[in-house]
Design a protein around this motif. Structure first.
Motif, PDB file in Angstrom:
ATOM      1  N   LEU A 127     -30.827   6.157 -21.894  1.00 23.01           N
ATOM      2  CA  LEU A 127     -32.270   5.950 -21.794  1.00 23.01           C
ATOM      3  C   LEU A 127     -32.829   6.615 -20.531  1.00 23.01           C
ATOM      4  N   VAL A 128     -32.155   6.390 -19.407  1.00 22.76           N
ATOM      5  CA  VAL A 128     -32.601   7.002 -18.152  1.00 22.76           C
ATOM      6  C   VAL A 128     -32.484   8.526 -18.237  1.00 22.76           C
ATOM      7  N   TYR A 129     -31.409   8.999 -18.853  1.00 22.62           N
ATOM      8  CA  TYR A 129     -31.177  10.440 -19.038  1.00 22.62           C
ATOM      9  C   TYR A 129     -32.357  11.069 -19.791  1.00 22.62           C
ATOM     10  N   LEU A 130     -32.763  10.429 -20.885  1.00 22.60           N
ATOM     11  CA  LEU A 130     -33.851  10.964 -21.692  1.00 22.60           C
ATOM     12  C   LEU A 130     -35.186  10.896 -20.953  1.00 22.60           C
ATOM     13  N   VAL A 131     -35.405   9.806 -20.227  1.00 20.12           N
ATOM     14  CA  VAL A 131     -36.641   9.675 -19.452  1.00 20.12           C
ATOM     15  C   VAL A 131     -36.727  10.765 -18.391  1.00 20.12           C
ATOM     16  N   GLN A 132     -35.602  11.006 -17.716  1.00 20.07           N
ATOM     17  CA  GLN A 132     -35.585  12.020 -16.663  1.00 20.07           C
ATOM     18  C   GLN A 132     -35.812  13.415 -17.238  1.00 20.07           C
ATOM     19  N   LEU A 133     -35.208  13.704 -18.377  1.00 22.25           N
ATOM     20  CA  LEU A 133     -35.415  15.009 -19.008  1.00 22.25           C
ATOM     21  C   LEU A 133     -36.858  15.164 -19.491  1.00 22.25           C
ATOM     22  N   TYR A 134     -37.423  14.090 -20.002  1.00 22.18           N
ATOM     23  CA  TYR A 134     -38.825  14.145 -20.417  1.00 22.18           C
ATOM     24  C   TYR A 134     -39.722  14.431 -19.211  1.00 22.18           C
ATOM     25  N   ALA A 135     -39.449  13.742 -18.100  1.00 21.83           N
ATOM     26  CA  ALA A 135     -40.246  13.937 -16.893  1.00 21.83           C
ATOM     27  C   ALA A 135     -40.149  15.377 -16.412  1.00 21.83           C
ATOM     28  N   GLU A 136     -38.950  15.955 -16.469  1.00 21.65           N
ATOM     29  CA  GLU A 136     -38.769  17.346 -16.060  1.00 21.65           C
ATOM     30  C   GLU A 136     -39.502  18.293 -17.008  1.00 21.65           C
ATOM     31  N   THR A 137     -39.406  18.021 -18.300  1.00 20.11           N
ATOM     32  CA  THR A 137     -40.040  18.883 -19.301  1.00 20.11           C
ATOM     33  C   THR A 137     -41.560  18.834 -19.197  1.00 20.11           C
ATOM     34  N   ALA A 138     -42.087  17.615 -19.011  1.00 16.18           N
ATOM     35  CA  ALA A 138     -43.541  17.426 -18.966  1.00 16.18           C
ATOM     36  C   ALA A 138     -44.131  17.697 -17.590  1.00 16.18           C
ATOM     37  N   GLY A 139     -43.265  17.909 -16.593  1.00 17.02           N
ATOM     38  CA  GLY A 139     -43.755  18.115 -15.242  1.00 17.02           C
ATOM     39  C   GLY A 139     -44.347  16.867 -14.637  1.00 17.02           C
ATOM     40  N   HIS A 140     -43.857  15.704 -15.081  1.00 17.58           N
ATOM     41  CA  HIS A 140     -44.367  14.417 -14.606  1.00 17.58           C
ATOM     42  C   HIS A 140     -43.600  14.035 -13.337  1.00 17.58           C
ATOM     43  N   ILE A 141     -44.128  14.426 -12.191  1.00 15.54           N
ATOM     44  CA  ILE A 141     -43.417  14.267 -10.924  1.00 15.54           C
ATOM     45  C   ILE A 141     -43.188  12.797 -10.578  1.00 15.54           C
ATOM     46  N   LEU A 142     -44.205  11.974 -10.750  1.00 17.84           N
ATOM     47  CA  LEU A 142     -44.083  10.558 -10.391  1.00 17.84           C
ATOM     48  C   LEU A 142     -43.011   9.871 -11.232  1.00 17.84           C
ATOM     49  N   LEU A 143     -43.019  10.110 -12.538  1.00 11.19           N
ATOM     50  CA  LEU A 143     -42.008   9.523 -13.425  1.00 11.19           C
ATOM     51  C   LEU A 143     -40.615   9.994 -13.048  1.00 11.19           C
ATOM     52  N   SER A 144     -40.487  11.269 -12.706  1.00 14.63           N
ATOM     53  CA  SER A 144     -39.199  11.824 -12.298  1.00 14.63           C
ATOM     54  C   SER A 144     -38.693  11.156 -11.029  1.00 14.63           C
ATOM     55  N   GLN A 145     -39.578  10.968 -10.050  1.00 12.66           N
ATOM     56  CA  GLN A 145     -39.184  10.359  -8.794  1.00 12.66           C
ATOM     57  C   GLN A 145     -38.809   8.882  -8.961  1.00 12.66           C
ATOM     58  N   VAL A 146     -39.477   8.210  -9.883  1.00 14.70           N
ATOM     59  CA  VAL A 146     -39.181   6.794 -10.127  1.00 14.70           C
ATOM     60  C   VAL A 146     -37.850   6.634 -10.861  1.00 14.70           C
ATOM     61  N   SER A 147     -37.597   7.490 -11.841  1.00 17.91           N
ATOM     62  CA  SER A 147     -36.409   7.330 -12.678  1.00 17.91           C
ATOM     63  C   SER A 147     -35.142   7.929 -12.065  1.00 17.91           C
ATOM     64  N   LYS A 148     -35.311   8.935 -11.214  1.00 19.89           N
ATOM     65  CA  LYS A 148     -34.141   9.656 -10.704  1.00 19.89           C
ATOM     66  C   LYS A 148     -33.132   8.777  -9.972  1.00 19.89           C
ATOM     67  N   PRO A 149     -33.547   7.870  -9.070  1.00 19.73           N
ATOM     68  CA  PRO A 149     -32.550   7.039  -8.382  1.00 19.73           C
ATOM     69  C   PRO A 149     -31.748   6.145  -9.319  1.00 19.73           C
ATOM     70  N   PHE A 150     -32.313   5.804 -10.487  1.00 19.61           N
ATOM     71  CA  PHE A 150     -31.614   4.917 -11.417  1.00 19.61           C
ATOM     72  C   PHE A 150     -30.391   5.585 -12.027  1.00 19.61           C
ATOM     73  N   ILE A 151     -30.350   6.911 -12.014  1.00 18.30           N
ATOM     74  CA  ILE A 151     -29.199   7.628 -12.568  1.00 18.30           C
ATOM     75  C   ILE A 151     -27.919   7.164 -11.876  1.00 18.30           C
ATOM     76  N   ILE A 152     -27.893   7.246 -10.567  1.00 14.20           N
ATOM     77  CA  ILE A 152     -26.695   6.889  -9.808  1.00 14.20           C
ATOM     78  C   ILE A 152     -26.557   5.372  -9.679  1.00 14.20           C
ATOM     79  N   MET A 153     -27.670   4.662  -9.590  1.00 14.11           N
ATOM     80  CA  MET A 153     -27.599   3.209  -9.466  1.00 14.11           C
ATOM     81  C   MET A 153     -26.894   2.586 -10.673  1.00 14.11           C
ATOM     82  N   ILE A 154     -27.191   3.084 -11.865  1.00 13.41           N
ATOM     83  CA  ILE A 154     -26.540   2.590 -13.078  1.00 13.41           C
ATOM     84  C   ILE A 154     -25.043   2.884 -13.036  1.00 13.41           C
ATOM     85  N   LEU A 155     -24.692   4.084 -12.582  1.00 10.12           N
ATOM     86  CA  LEU A 155     -23.276   4.460 -12.508  1.00 10.12           C
ATOM     87  C   LEU A 155     -22.536   3.633 -11.458  1.00 10.12           C
TER      88      LEU A 155
END
Length: 230
Positions: free
Chosen positions: A12-40
């Motif tokens: 879910l986080v992977y898809l959100v982050q890719l969507y943010a990158e694709t759409a150029g949604h900087i705020l969404l990218s910054q919010v979701s990016k730390p969760f990548i490693i936190m989940i791991l």
């Protein structure tokens, strides 16, 4: 069950982050990016309870990776935050190397038939990329060279795990290491040499998958010959 649950959450986080990158949604990218490693980090802790030195070193590497992610999100007009991020990821790779070294020590007599070929290919790739980037690096030459050497050595040590751990762990970690190398290579070319179309998507997609595979390989890891502590 734990693996499937964390794989679903990570997806879910992977898809959100890719969507943010694709759409150029900087705020969404910054919010979701730390969760990548936190989940791991949470997955690794829940699955292994950090019982062995290998688990602890991968866990520590992930913490430095999280710090690197945060630094690279910050504005870096003078390059300082990029510098901090580079250093954080350098420490991440050093801890990964220290973890992979434990597997080598568990069965140092084993010699992989393809290790020298694989290591040679990685070294040639590292040298070729650095010499390609060198005219564009300016004051970053030494820092990028050191980083290239360390991440290449990390991939070589992942390759060196063959025959010393179970095959599934070897494949997962090696794929992760190679994807990490790909992600950082694209980032370096895009930043210092020339823009790459959809670079942000390629960098994040390969980086997220790389970290996931390394953690997955850590969770399922079993030594072939147990001459060292886990």
């Amino acid at each position: 069950m734990k693996t499937k649950l964390f794989a679903f959450i990570f997806s879910l986080v992977y898809l959100v982050q890719l969507y943010a990158e694709t759409a150029g949604h900087i705020l969404l990218s910054q919010v979701s990016k730390p969760f990548i490693i936190m989940i791991l980090l949470i997955w690794l802790y829940v699955a292994t309870h950090l019982k062995g030195r290998f688990h602890k070193r991968i866990f520590t590497g992930l913490i430095f990776s999280l710090a690197g992610d945060i630094f690279l999100m910050l504005p870096s007009g003078n390059g300082s935050f990029f510098n901090y991020g580079l250093f954080a990821f350098l420490l991440c790779h050093i801890f990964y190397i220290r973890a992979f070294t434990l597997d080598h020590k568990s069965n140092p007599e084993f010699r992989s038939p393809f290790f020298l070929w694989g290591a040679g290919a990685l070294i040639i790739f590292c040298m070729g990329l650095f010499f390609y980037l060198q005219p564009h690096l300016g004051a970053w030459q030494f820092a990028i060279l050191m980083y290239a050497i360390i991440i290449t050595f990390m991939a070589i040590m992942a390759l060196n795990r063959y025959g010393k751990v179970n095959l599934s762990s070897f494949k997962l970690v090696l794929m992760g290491a190679l994807l990490f190398l790909l992600s950082d290579s694209v980032l370096a070319v895009n930043k210092f040499s020339r823009p790459i179309p959809q670079a942000g998507i390629l960098i994040m997609a390969s980086y997220m998958l790389a970290q996931y595979l390394i953690v997955y390989g850590t969770v399922v890891r079993e030594l072939v010959v147990k001459q060292t502590e886990i």
